[in-house]
Scaffold this motif. Structure first.
Motif, short mmCIF file in Angstrom:
data_model
loop_
_atom_site.label_atom_id
_atom_site.label_comp_id
_atom_site.label_asym_id
_atom_site.label_seq_id
_atom_site.Cartn_x
_atom_site.Cartn_y
_atom_site.Cartn_z
N ARG A 72 0.86 -1.18 0.00
CA ARG A 72 0.00 0.00 0.00
C ARG A 72 0.90 1.23 0.00
NH1 ARG A 72 -5.40 -0.63 1.15
NH2 ARG A 72 -6.03 -2.75 1.75
N THR A 73 0.61 2.16 -0.85
CA THR A 73 1.48 3.34 -0.96
C THR A 73 1.53 4.12 0.35
OG1 THR A 73 -0.39 4.55 -1.91
CG2 THR A 73 1.20 3.61 -3.44
N SER A 74 0.44 4.15 1.09
CA SER A 74 0.43 4.86 2.37
C SER A 74 1.38 4.20 3.36
CB SER A 74 -0.98 4.90 2.95
OG SER A 74 -1.50 3.57 3.12
N PRO A 96 3.03 8.25 -10.07
CA PRO A 96 1.77 8.90 -9.70
C PRO A 96 1.14 8.28 -8.45
CG PRO A 96 1.43 7.40 -11.54
CD PRO A 96 2.90 7.44 -11.31
N ASN A 97 0.27 9.03 -7.84
CA ASN A 97 -0.35 8.61 -6.59
C ASN A 97 -1.39 7.53 -6.87
OD1 ASN A 97 -1.17 8.46 -3.95
ND2 ASN A 97 -2.46 10.28 -4.03
N ARG A 98 -1.15 6.34 -6.31
CA ARG A 98 -2.07 5.21 -6.46
C ARG A 98 -2.29 4.57 -5.09
NH1 ARG A 98 -2.37 7.38 -10.63
NH2 ARG A 98 -2.26 6.51 -12.75
N LYS A 99 -3.34 3.78 -4.99
CA LYS A 99 -3.62 3.11 -3.72
C LYS A 99 -2.59 2.03 -3.42
CE LYS A 99 -7.30 0.67 -1.20
NZ LYS A 99 -8.69 0.14 -1.28
N ARG A 100 -2.19 1.30 -4.47
CA ARG A 100 -1.22 0.22 -4.31
C ARG A 100 -0.06 0.39 -5.28
NH1 ARG A 100 -6.14 -2.43 -3.50
NH2 ARG A 100 -6.31 -3.58 -1.53
N MET A 101 1.04 -0.22 -4.90
CA MET A 101 2.22 -0.20 -5.74
C MET A 101 2.94 -1.55 -5.59
SD MET A 101 4.74 2.14 -3.34
CE MET A 101 6.14 1.92 -4.41
N ALA A 102 3.89 -1.79 -6.46
CA ALA A 102 4.70 -3.01 -6.38
C ALA A 102 6.14 -2.64 -6.70
CB ALA A 102 4.19 -4.07 -7.35
N ILE A 103 7.07 -3.31 -6.05
CA ILE A 103 8.48 -3.06 -6.29
C ILE A 103 9.14 -4.35 -6.77
CG2 ILE A 103 10.67 -2.28 -5.31
CD1 ILE A 103 9.17 -0.69 -3.28
N LEU A 104 9.85 -4.24 -7.89
CA LEU A 104 10.60 -5.36 -8.47
C LEU A 104 12.07 -5.21 -8.08
CD1 LEU A 104 10.88 -7.77 -10.50
CD2 LEU A 104 11.17 -6.04 -12.30
N PHE A 105 12.60 -6.20 -7.39
CA PHE A 105 14.01 -6.21 -6.98
C PHE A 105 14.77 -7.20 -7.87
CE2 PHE A 105 11.71 -4.95 -3.15
CZ PHE A 105 12.43 -3.84 -2.74
N GLU A 106 15.95 -6.78 -8.33
CA GLU A 106 16.71 -7.60 -9.27
C GLU A 106 18.17 -7.74 -8.82
OE1 GLU A 106 14.66 -5.95 -13.37
OE2 GLU A 106 16.07 -4.71 -12.25
N GLU A 144 2.75 0.70 -15.89
CA GLU A 144 3.14 2.08 -15.56
C GLU A 144 4.19 2.09 -14.44
OE1 GLU A 144 0.99 6.36 -14.53
OE2 GLU A 144 -0.07 4.48 -14.20
N LYS A 145 5.36 2.67 -14.73
CA LYS A 145 6.40 2.79 -13.73
C LYS A 145 6.14 4.02 -12.85
CE LYS A 145 10.13 0.48 -16.23
NZ LYS A 145 11.53 0.59 -16.72
N MET A 146 6.68 3.95 -11.62
CA MET A 146 6.50 5.04 -10.68
C MET A 146 7.84 5.70 -10.37
SD MET A 146 3.86 3.25 -7.97
CE MET A 146 3.08 4.77 -7.41
N ASN A 147 7.81 7.01 -10.19
CA ASN A 147 8.99 7.74 -9.74
C ASN A 147 8.97 7.82 -8.22
OD1 ASN A 147 9.95 8.32 -12.36
ND2 ASN A 147 8.50 10.03 -12.52
N LEU A 148 10.13 7.64 -7.61
CA LEU A 148 10.25 7.74 -6.16
C LEU A 148 10.90 9.08 -5.82
CD1 LEU A 148 11.46 4.11 -5.30
CD2 LEU A 148 9.12 5.00 -5.41
N VAL A 149 10.10 9.99 -5.26
CA VAL A 149 10.58 11.33 -4.92
C VAL A 149 11.10 11.30 -3.49
CG1 VAL A 149 9.98 13.77 -4.72
CG2 VAL A 149 8.89 12.34 -6.49
N ILE A 150 12.40 11.53 -3.34
CA ILE A 150 13.05 11.44 -2.03
C ILE A 150 13.18 12.85 -1.45
CG2 ILE A 150 15.15 10.76 -0.80
CD1 ILE A 150 15.55 8.63 -2.96
N LYS A 151 12.55 13.05 -0.30
CA LYS A 151 12.61 14.36 0.36
C LYS A 151 13.46 14.32 1.63
CE LYS A 151 8.14 15.93 -1.36
NZ LYS A 151 6.80 16.49 -1.01
N GLY A 152 13.80 13.11 2.09
CA GLY A 152 14.60 12.98 3.31
C GLY A 152 15.83 12.15 3.06
#
Length: 294
Positions: A72-74, A96-106, A144-152
């Motif tokens: 869950r993105t939250s 973009p803001n979605r309810k769910r996301m998935a991460i692929l690790f390689e 659709e790929k997601m961008n990870l915006v790092i603020k910290g």
């Protein structure tokens, strides 16, 4: 018919060798990841949130490891996620803001240098990657790929398998391109064998190539090209010989055909066959003996 098959086989082999030798990188990372996404969606329906799944790979990709998790993105924003070599801190915004996301690790393992190239540097660790995707409905991964915006705090990637031969060699972090396997940027390590990442992608550790290693690599490359050139030359010679053999046979068939046409237009002869060849046969007339008077 047999020579015709050999002709097709050698031509196909020649074209295949020429095609492969003309490409520096025959593999595309984005195409591979697209195949992984399709495989995941095929194998895993209605995935459980927070559970890691291994991705099955064909036997010809032995050495590459891939896992995927749905979140869950939250929850991802509030807690982040720690998995194996990846430490993703909280307060990273997926867009973009979605309810769910998935991460692929390689983990590209021994395929790292096959997909990626860092000129004048030697990779001393496998290439590790992570890519975020939107996830909706029953599909594990959307296209659709997601961008990870790092603020910290940045993402931390720990490299446990490092092969440094020289004591004075200090590895450098490098981010690699998904399009051509090239370089996007260098960054010094923040601590031993760890890299800071400010976005998803593919990362590894490199050291500058030494003069001795450079000479060895050039010698190896020359040997490889010499072998390729020899194979291409040999196949080309075989094709040339087959062409000449077929031309000679065609000329011979044409000559026999002309003889048959001439025989049909002139005095008729009997014919006989030798194998697949039809030849004229003249009737034998024996001269009658004449008795002489003494």
């Amino acid at each position: 018919m047999e020579h015709h098959k050999w002709w097709q086989l050698t031509t196909l082999l020649f074209v295949s060798i020429m095609f492969q030798s003309s490409l520096v990188k025959t593999n595309d990372i984005e195409s591979l990841e697209d195949s992984l996404c399709k495989q995941v969606n095929k194998e895993r329906e209605n995935p459980i949130t927070g559970l890691f799944y291994n991705i099955s790979l064909p036997s010809n990709y032995t050495g590459i490891k891939a896992r995927v998790v749905r979140l869950r993105t939250s929850s991802f924003y509030q807690r982040g996620i720690n998995y194996s070599l990846f430490n993703i801190p909280p307060h990273i915004v997926p867009l973009p803001n979605r309810k769910r996301m998935a991460i692929l690790f390689e983990n590209f393992g021994n395929w790292s240098s096959h997909y990626f190239n860092v000129p004048n540097y030697t990779m001393v660790a496998p290439v590790f990657g992570f890519v975020a995707y939107t996830s909706s409905g029953n599909d594990f991964l959307d296209n659709e790929k997601m961008n990870l915006v790092i603020k910290g705090k940045p993402i931390l990637i720990n490299f446990h398998y490092v092969r440094v031969q020289e004591k004075n060699d200090t590895p450098i972090c490098v981010k690699l391109s998904d399009n051509d396997g090239g370089i996007l940027g260098f960054r010094s390590m923040t601590k031993d064998y760890a890299c800071e990442a400010y976005g998803s992608g593919h990362y590894t550790l490199v050291v500058p190539i030494s003069e001795e290693s450079y000479i060895k690599s050039q010698s190896k490359r020359f040997t490889q090209w010499w072998i390729v050139g020899f194979v291409i030359g040999f196949v080309g010679l075989v094709i040339l010989v087959l062409i000449l053999v077929n031309l000679v046979k065609a000329a011979k068939r044409k000559k026999i055909k002309n003889l048959e046409n001439n025989s049909e237009n002139g005095e008729p002869f009997d014919t006989f066959w030798i194998g697949d060849t039809k030849l004229p046969l003249a009737s034998m007339i024996r001269t009658q003996p004449v008795l002489e008077n003494d």
